[in-house]
Design a protein around this motif. Structure first.
Motif, mmCIF file in Angstrom:
data_model
loop_
_atom_site.group_PDB
_atom_site.id
_atom_site.type_symbol
_atom_site.label_atom_id
_atom_site.label_comp_id
_atom_site.label_asym_id
_atom_site.label_seq_id
_atom_site.Cartn_x
_atom_site.Cartn_y
_atom_site.Cartn_z
ATOM 1 N N TYR A 142 -43.711 -52.762 -22.202
ATOM 2 C CA TYR A 142 -44.691 -53.848 -22.154
ATOM 3 C C TYR A 142 -43.957 -55.185 -22.088
ATOM 4 C CZ TYR A 142 -47.646 -50.182 -24.186
ATOM 5 O OH TYR A 142 -48.309 -48.998 -24.440
ATOM 6 N N ILE A 143 -44.437 -56.066 -21.222
ATOM 7 C CA ILE A 143 -44.008 -57.456 -21.257
ATOM 8 C C ILE A 143 -45.267 -58.303 -21.422
ATOM 9 C CG2 ILE A 143 -43.018 -59.365 -19.942
ATOM 10 C CD1 ILE A 143 -41.001 -57.482 -18.797
ATOM 11 N N ALA A 179 -41.220 -60.687 -14.913
ATOM 12 C CA ALA A 179 -41.902 -59.674 -15.727
ATOM 13 C C ALA A 179 -42.077 -58.378 -14.944
ATOM 14 C CB ALA A 179 -43.250 -60.198 -16.200
ATOM 15 N N VAL A 183 -40.262 -54.801 -16.290
ATOM 16 C CA VAL A 183 -41.070 -53.735 -16.896
ATOM 17 C C VAL A 183 -40.823 -52.457 -16.107
ATOM 18 C CG1 VAL A 183 -43.187 -53.975 -15.527
ATOM 19 C CG2 VAL A 183 -43.337 -53.283 -17.926
ATOM 20 N N ILE A 189 -48.045 -55.270 -18.108
ATOM 21 C CA ILE A 189 -47.760 -56.695 -18.243
ATOM 22 C C ILE A 189 -49.059 -57.388 -18.639
ATOM 23 C CG2 ILE A 189 -47.014 -58.792 -17.060
ATOM 24 C CD1 ILE A 189 -45.597 -56.894 -15.023
ATOM 25 N N LEU A 191 -50.128 -61.390 -19.375
ATOM 26 C CA LEU A 191 -49.682 -62.777 -19.422
ATOM 27 C C LEU A 191 -50.865 -63.725 -19.438
ATOM 28 C CD1 LEU A 191 -46.795 -62.733 -16.764
ATOM 29 C CD2 LEU A 191 -46.583 -62.490 -19.252
ATOM 30 N N LYS A 247 -47.598 -51.462 -13.577
ATOM 31 C CA LYS A 247 -46.638 -51.347 -12.485
ATOM 32 C C LYS A 247 -46.641 -49.950 -11.866
ATOM 33 C CE LYS A 247 -41.740 -52.248 -11.449
ATOM 34 N NZ LYS A 247 -40.471 -52.767 -11.995
#
Length: 312
Positions: A142-143, A179, A183, A189, A191, A247
């Motif tokens: 995870y980002i 990001a 990942v 992700i 954001l 992703k």
């Protein structure tokens, strides 16, 4: 509600004093370290340190249903995104590790001190995420985060370069690109971005086109204009959205939610989390409701013919 002058002055004085004490290598009790997370505000010259409110950090954790994994925040401030993962003082939830990267010297000092008792938190201080991007692992589950919105800088990206040469790119766009690259496949992700990311033209349009080949958009949640009213020195009313991607998966339906109840934000967030979990389960039906704002859909669990409902 805007901060009063006395409140602003008290916050600035507290934050300046904390940085002086850290640089003087004073020792801090765990209560004082906890207080840093509650009361420290960014002191950058551009007043651009708008730390994400804890309630929104919790929203991200719960929407993604994060129970284990390797997490990173590439522009972490003092590390607010870590806070929902704390189990007890000095320890995060089991099987969670969290890497924080922060450029600002003062934010770095405050964040490093605040998280110094947590072995599961790696706080990279005075770290230029963009320039030192090759030093960052590319296997995060995870980002999550709230990257800088304004300004531009040289950054090499696939979707906007001069025949392989570095061009200036929006800082925000560079963080999105970074990001995605850091990942791992099937990773998520989340954001907080300026509202214009969804419709701004030129380079951002090229970024969105490239993103379609890399990630699937899972959710878009416009945040209330008061979300960052208490952040930073004076707060800001800039329009923001929370975007979630995954992703290397096929694009499917996109969840579009809304936070609208200013009087009871906690309950509103809990309801939004429930709706997203139901959406992810794909076991729902949509009830259309008319209001003064127009027509919107409320997700409800599917009900079997014999009266049982699908649990989420």
């Amino acid at each position: 509600m805007a901060k009063g002058n006395k409140e602003i002055l008290a916050s600035i004085n507290y934050s300046m004093d904390i940085i002086k004490r850290i640089k003087a290598k004073e020792s801090f009790t765990y209560e004082q370290k906890q207080k840093i997370l509650d009361d420290y505000i960014g002191l950058s010259q551009d007043n651009n340190s708008y730390f994400t409110p804890i309630v929104i950090c919790r929203l991200i954790k719960e929407l993604l249903n994060i129970e284990s994994g390797k997490i990173a925040d590439l522009s972490s401030g003092v590390g607010n995104m870590v806070r929902p993962f704390v189990s007890v003082y000095g320890k995060l939830c089991e099987d969670i590790t969290f890497d924080c990267f922060e450029l600002d010297e003062n934010n770095s000092a405050a964040g490093s001190m605040a998280w110094s008792d947590y072995e599961q938190v790696q706080f990279e201080s005075s770290f230029n995420t963009i320039e030192r991007n090759t030093e960052i692992h590319n296997d995060y589950d995870y980002i999550i985060g709230n990257p800088p919105f304004s300004g531009s800088l040289p950054y090499m990206c696939e979707w906007n370069n001069n025949k392989g040469k570095i061009k200036n790119n929006s800082i925000c766009d560079a963080f999105i690109d970074l990001a995605i690259n850091k990942v791992k496949p099937q990773g998520h992700i989340a954001l907080i971005l300026p509202t214009g990311h969804l419709n701004k033209g030129n380079a951002t349009a090229r970024l969105r086109e490239w993103m379609r080949s890399q990630v699937a958009l899972k959710a878009v949640i416009p945040l209330d204009s008061d979300t960052f009213a208490e952040a930073g020195v004076q707060g800001t009313g800039v329009g923001t959205i929370l975007c979630i991607w995954q992703k290397s998966v096929k694009q499917g339906k996109v969840f579009i939610g809304e936070l609208s109840d200013k009087k009871d934000l906690i309950s509103d967030i809990d309801a939004l989390i429930y709706q997203y979990r139901l959406f992810e389960s794909e076991e729902y039906e949509i009830e259309h409701i008319s209001s003064s704002k127009g027509v919107y859909g409320m997700l409800k669990p599917l009900v079997e013919p014999w009266g049982w409902s699908v649990s989420v």
